[in-house]
Design an enzyme around this catalytic site. Structure first.
Site, PDB file in Angstrom:
ATOM      1  N   HIS A  72      11.965   6.386 -13.568  1.00 33.35           N
ATOM      2  CA  HIS A  72      11.292   6.250 -12.275  1.00 33.35           C
ATOM      3  C   HIS A  72       9.912   6.904 -12.308  1.00 33.35           C
ATOM      4  O   HIS A  72       9.756   8.074 -11.975  1.00 33.35           O
ATOM      5  CB  HIS A  72      12.168   6.907 -11.191  1.00 33.35           C
ATOM      6  CG  HIS A  72      11.765   6.578  -9.795  1.00 33.35           C
ATOM      7  ND1 HIS A  72      12.680   6.470  -8.770  1.00 33.35           N
ATOM      8  CD2 HIS A  72      10.564   6.340  -9.235  1.00 33.35           C
ATOM      9  CE1 HIS A  72      12.049   6.180  -7.645  1.00 33.35           C
ATOM     10  NE2 HIS A  72      10.758   6.103  -7.901  1.00 33.35           N
ATOM     11  N   LEU A  75       2.925   4.471 -12.302  1.00 33.60           N
ATOM     12  CA  LEU A  75       1.727   4.563 -13.145  1.00 33.60           C
ATOM     13  C   LEU A  75       0.476   4.036 -12.438  1.00 33.60           C
ATOM     14  O   LEU A  75      -0.628   4.192 -12.942  1.00 33.60           O
ATOM     15  CB  LEU A  75       1.941   3.821 -14.466  1.00 33.60           C
ATOM     16  CG  LEU A  75       2.973   4.458 -15.413  1.00 33.60           C
ATOM     17  CD1 LEU A  75       3.137   3.616 -16.672  1.00 33.60           C
ATOM     18  CD2 LEU A  75       2.568   5.886 -15.783  1.00 33.60           C
ATOM     19  N   ARG A  76       0.659   3.388 -11.283  1.00 29.78           N
ATOM     20  CA  ARG A  76      -0.455   2.964 -10.397  1.00 29.78           C
ATOM     21  C   ARG A  76      -1.327   1.824 -10.926  1.00 29.78           C
ATOM     22  O   ARG A  76      -2.109   1.278 -10.184  1.00 29.78           O
ATOM     23  CB  ARG A  76      -1.355   4.139 -10.034  1.00 29.78           C
ATOM     24  CG  ARG A  76      -0.650   5.305  -9.360  1.00 29.78           C
ATOM     25  CD  ARG A  76      -0.052   4.919  -8.016  1.00 29.78           C
ATOM     26  NE  ARG A  76       0.544   6.063  -7.333  1.00 29.78           N
ATOM     27  CZ  ARG A  76       1.652   5.990  -6.598  1.00 29.78           C
ATOM     28  NH1 ARG A  76       2.270   4.836  -6.429  1.00 29.78           N
ATOM     29  NH2 ARG A  76       2.129   7.064  -6.007  1.00 29.78           N
ATOM     30  N   ASP A 166      11.147  -0.096  -5.016  1.00 25.71           N
ATOM     31  CA  ASP A 166      10.943   1.322  -4.696  1.00 25.71           C
ATOM     32  C   ASP A 166       9.633   1.579  -3.949  1.00 25.71           C
ATOM     33  O   ASP A 166       8.603   0.996  -4.233  1.00 25.71           O
ATOM     34  CB  ASP A 166      10.939   2.187  -5.950  1.00 25.71           C
ATOM     35  CG  ASP A 166      10.777   3.644  -5.592  1.00 25.71           C
ATOM     36  OD1 ASP A 166      11.641   4.162  -4.876  1.00 25.71           O
ATOM     37  OD2 ASP A 166       9.762   4.252  -5.977  1.00 25.71           O
ATOM     38  N   HIS A 193      15.852   2.148  -3.378  1.00 20.00           N
ATOM     39  CA  HIS A 193      15.238   3.240  -2.608  1.00 20.00           C
ATOM     40  C   HIS A 193      15.964   3.239  -1.265  1.00 20.00           C
ATOM     41  O   HIS A 193      15.700   2.399  -0.412  1.00 20.00           O
ATOM     42  CB  HIS A 193      13.741   2.949  -2.456  1.00 20.00           C
ATOM     43  CG  HIS A 193      13.008   3.871  -1.529  1.00 20.00           C
ATOM     44  ND1 HIS A 193      11.956   4.647  -1.929  1.00 20.00           N
ATOM     45  CD2 HIS A 193      13.174   4.127  -0.210  1.00 20.00           C
ATOM     46  CE1 HIS A 193      11.503   5.342  -0.906  1.00 20.00           C
ATOM     47  NE2 HIS A 193      12.225   5.051   0.154  1.00 20.00           N
ATOM     48  N   ASN A 292       8.764  11.248  -0.207  1.00 19.34           N
ATOM     49  CA  ASN A 292       9.798  10.361   0.327  1.00 19.34           C
ATOM     50  C   ASN A 292      10.778  10.020  -0.775  1.00 19.34           C
ATOM     51  O   ASN A 292      10.366   9.469  -1.789  1.00 19.34           O
ATOM     52  CB  ASN A 292       9.128   9.083   0.856  1.00 19.34           C
ATOM     53  CG  ASN A 292      10.136   8.122   1.452  1.00 19.34           C
ATOM     54  OD1 ASN A 292      11.348   8.324   1.354  1.00 19.34           O
ATOM     55  ND2 ASN A 292       9.646   7.057   2.052  1.00 19.34           N
ATOM     56  N   ASP A 319      10.159  10.459 -10.410  1.00 15.61           N
ATOM     57  CA  ASP A 319       9.464   9.828  -9.282  1.00 15.61           C
ATOM     58  C   ASP A 319       8.002  10.293  -9.267  1.00 15.61           C
ATOM     59  O   ASP A 319       7.428  10.555  -8.205  1.00 15.61           O
ATOM     60  CB  ASP A 319      10.148  10.115  -7.947  1.00 15.61           C
ATOM     61  CG  ASP A 319       9.639   9.202  -6.831  1.00 15.61           C
ATOM     62  OD1 ASP A 319       8.849   8.272  -7.125  1.00 15.61           O
ATOM     63  OD2 ASP A 319      10.016   9.417  -5.660  1.00 15.61           O
TER      64      ASP A 319
HETATM   65 ZN   LIG Z   1      11.348   5.707  -3.801  1.00 19.17          ZN
END
Ligand SMILES: [Zn+2]
EC number: 3.5.2.3
Lengths: 460, 339
Positions: A72, A75-76, A166, A193, A292, A319
């Site tokens: 999880h 990497l954008r 997610d 998620h 979150n 995350d």
């Molecule tokens: Zn999430």
């Protein structure tokens, strides 16, 4: 050289490493030889002698673990290269001891087609810091209405096996059912998620005593638990694999425990920050602690630690959610949700689980390497990960010095963003070296620039 | 004493000092020339990200009566809506040399961030942030209660009026706060301050409008207004504003209809009759007449709602005075960061 000693040399193309007197999984010390991309030898400590061209690493204080695998990571790239790129993110991964990461689908464009997942996969390969396994979106555009082309992503070069919206919950129960069923065709898994959207409208932090006092809208535990309860029942009904992302409450741990006792095919993850931090950190409205699902109570933290120790929770994930300075340097409500984690998670697990006697290093290898690799179905194939430290296995190895204590300096980390919740905090443990198929990506605690690797098309 | 962000960090001594100073400020306001030279040359910025004409005018009046220069910065409809951040606005105010920033913001914690992020050196006064706090409102409410109820409830003798109760806290005073506690910064600020001053607080609301986590607050909670009026015999009843939108499903569906709300939680003439004779009726305004309060209750002699507004100016003068000109050593050893 006595007769019992073995001499090795570094004549193969790839450097040969002799890691002397190191403790695999914290157990008995050995000499470890990495050559030709595999673990070539494991011999009694002191029995191997380095010949010409061999790089020697003194393993005196070190623990050897299989290369870590994150199920999880955000990497954008594509879309938010100002926060992180595949190159900077995987470099951070290597510094944190990872040899493989799963890149979440909430990029721009969304990873919901074979084309986008192949692009991400290829950029990861070219960067060379860690294997990048794209996660495919469950629904088109993460909009939660139509199934994305899960099959095309599964059959692409990226070989996607993990699918997730997610950042958003697959809230529609029929879409969730269809997704669970559909991925059975290629042994995929839906990583959920778990966030009931109506119960969390406008939510800013955990709902409870702290939110009541400081006046931030609450994100109730039941919003996570209600979705987990629904999804494990759906997974049971259709006989599919479900993975629960970043579980954060005591009630969620109970639900997973119950589901497993019924034989439901469910796995669960907890993040480093949910193991290490409580909602009390929100009191000063410091957006570094806005995430979150939100940081929860001390009782929840205790429950997730216990759940991880007893195997109810299968893995630890990061995350890793990098954000630009602008997205965090503002008032709480305007700030983005998310924290970085690739470079701190192993230390947090050591601090909360190993140093407290709840887990051994062998358990750490399970929750941070073999189990996430198994859930992602990457233990076999052309670039296997999460395999045991044994002769002939790919040389994906991380060396950790558990005795080092270091203060986290977010600005000095390899990730392009600085939103670590552990900034200024002293954590135990440091990754001294990471090897990806026998090649050092990190040595002496610093990344080894990858000059030998093709960077064509990856100039960022 | 650097900022006023919440009533939470306010000690009993700090609070009494502010109320006493407000009494002195109020006394000057009955003079022919109301203006004091105290803050001449100082600049107070009213930074309002959320509309509130009443609160802004109250702060503006207070600052002007102390001879400060006042700049009103209404962020609504300005560049903020086009994405200018709180940080950028703060840096502008810093460049302009603001001595105090009075901030109203829809986000809980925004004043805290403004005070502690290192963007401005000015004193920060929270004029209401999201669902969090509105400390000057609580102070003016306490001031109003003290004038009317002390030393009467303290079983002493005294005449309600200017200066009444000086030096006293609110020990023994029973207060019912009624309505939308969940979204109310007024309730949060008052519970804390009234507790600090020794009053006994009961919150009354439908369960949907009571925050999860309220059990940690220093007060009682009831769902039944009539019971509280009869059994508690409160000295003050504080009605909170209820937004009609809260009953729609988009607004959260917190109660079924305005009529049902009024039946159960509205203050009308009948309920007024259940109160002890000396009890006062309060409301932070603006009122929804016919929803949380009937016309008879709002206009009854027990209602001190208009007076609350006047007291607001005196209390805000006191806060500005203490933050910008007051003797720090006399107030501020406690919780410097909060007051
Ligand atoms: Zn999430």
């Amino acid at each position: 050289m006595t007769s019992s000693q073995i001499e090795i040399d570094g004549s193969s193309g790839l450097a040969t490493y002799l890691i002397r007197d190191v403790a695999p999984l914290g157990g008995e010390r050995v000499d470890l030889v990495l050559a030709g991309g595999v673990i070539e030898r494991i011999e009694p400590s002191g029995s191997v002698v380095a010949g010409e061209g061999v790089v020697v690493v003194e393993g005196g204080h070190l623990v050897a673990l299989p290369g870590l695998v994150d199920l999880h990571t955000h990497l954008r790239e594509p879309g938010r290269e100002d926060a992180e790129t595949i190159r900077s993110g995987t470099r951070a991964a290597a510094v944190g001891g990872f040899t493989a990461v799963h890149a979440m689908a909430n990029t721009t464009p969304v990873q919901d087609t074979a084309g986008v997942v192949e692009q991400v996969w290829r950029l990861g390969t070219e960067a060379g810091w860690a294997d990048v396994h794209p996660v495919g979106a469950v629904s088109v555009g993460l909009e939660g209405t139509h199934l994305a082309e899960l099959g095309a992503m599964a059959h692409s070069a990226a070989q996607v096996r993990v699918f997730s919206d997610d950042g958003k919950c697959v809230a529609d129960p029929i879409l969730m059912r269809r997704a669970l069923e559909y991925v059975k065709a290629f042994d995929g898994v839906i990583a959920q998620h778990s966030q009931e959207p109506r119960l969390t409208e406008g939510s800013q932090m955990n709902e409870g005593v702290v939110s009541a006092e400081i006046g931030l809208a609450g994100w109730p535990a039941v919003a996570e638990e209600a979705i987990i309860a629904r999804d494990v029942l759906l997974a049971e009904h259709v006989g599919s694999r479900l993975h629960v992302c970043h579980l954060s409450t005591a009630g969620s741990v109970d639900l997973i425990r119950w589901a497993k006792s019924r034989g439901i095919r469910v796995t669960a993850e907890v993040t480093g920050h949910h193991l290490g931090l409580t909602e009390e950190r929100a009191r000063d409205y410091d957006p570094m602690f806005k995430v979150n699902p939100p940081l929860r109570t001390a009782a929840d933290v205790e429950a997730v630690r216990e759940g991880l120790a007893d195997g109810t929770i299968d893995i630890v994930a990061t995350d890793h959610a990098p954000h630009t300075r602008e997205d965090k340097d503002c008032e709480w409500a305007a700030a983005a949700f998310g924290m970085t984690g690739l470079e701190t998670v192993l230390s947090v697990v050591q601090q909360t689980m190993v140093d407290t006697g709840r887990m051994t290093w062998a358990d750490v290898a399970r929750v941070l390497s073999s189990a996430p690799a198994q859930i992602g179905r990457i233990t076999d194939g052309p670039r296997p990960q999460g395999r045991p430290l044994a002769v002939g296995e790919p040389a994906n190895v991380v060396l950790v010095d558990p005795a080092v204590r270091r203060v986290v300096r977010p600005a000095e980390q390899a990730t392009a963003s600085a939103n670590s919740p552990f900034g200024g905090v002293e954590l135990p443990g440091q990754v001294m070296a990471t090897f990806l198929r026998g090649r050092a990506t990190v040595l002496d605690g610093v990344p080894v620039e990858q000059d030998g690797v093709s960077r064509v098309g990856a100039s960022r | 004493m650097k900022h006023l962000l919440t009533t939470r960090g306010l000690s009993r001594a700090d609070a009494i000092r502010i109320l006493d100073t407000a009494g002195q400020m109020a006394a000057t306001q009955s003079r022919e020339i109301k203006k004091l030279p105290t803050l001449r040359g100082r600049t107070v910025v009213n930074l309002f990200f959320e509309d509130s004409t009443r609160t802004r005018i109250s702060f503006e009046t207070a600052a002007k009566r102390l001879s400060a220069d006042v700049i009103n910065f209404s962020a609504k409809g300005s560049s903020v809506s086009k994405g200018e951040s709180l940080k950028d606005t703060a840096l502008t105010l810093q460049a302009m040399g603001a001595d105090a920033v009075v901030i109203r913001h829809q986000a809980s914690g925004a004043p805290h961030t403004l005070a502690h992020a290192g963007w401005v050196e000015a004193a920060v006064i929270n004029a209401g942030d999201g669902m969090h706090q509105h400390p000057t409102q609580a102070l003016l409410d306490a001031y109003t209660m003290r004038r009317h109820l002390m030393p009467r409830v303290g079983r002493g003798v005294g005449v309600p009026g200017v200066g009444a109760g000086a030096g006293l806290d609110l020990a023994g005073v029973r207060v019912a706060i009624v309505g939308d506690v969940l979204h109310s910064r007024v309730a949060r600020s008052n519970v804390q301050l009234l507790h600090t001053l020794g009053a006994q607080v009961t919150l009354v609301a439908p369960p949907t409008l009571v925050p999860v986590g309220v059990e940690a607050w220093p007060c009682e909670v009831s769902y039944h207004l009539d019971e509280v009026l009869v059994d508690l015999q409160p000295d003050a009843v504080m009605m909170l504003r209820v937004q009609r939108e809260r009953m729609s499903s988009a607004g959260g569906g917190f109660f079924p209809s305005p009529l049902e709300y009024t039946r159960n939680y509205g203050l009308d003439a009948v309920r007024l009759g259940l109160l002890p004779e000396h009890a006062i009726v309060m409301h932070p305004g603006p009122m929804n007449r016919g929803l949380e309060i009937s016309a008879e209750a709002a206009d009854s002699p027990r209602a001190v709602i208009v007076e609350q507004v006047a007291n607001g100016v005196a209390v805000r003068m006191a806060v500005l005075y203490l933050l910008l000109a007051g003797d720090v050593s006399q107030v501020g050893s406690h919780e410097r960061a909060s007051l």
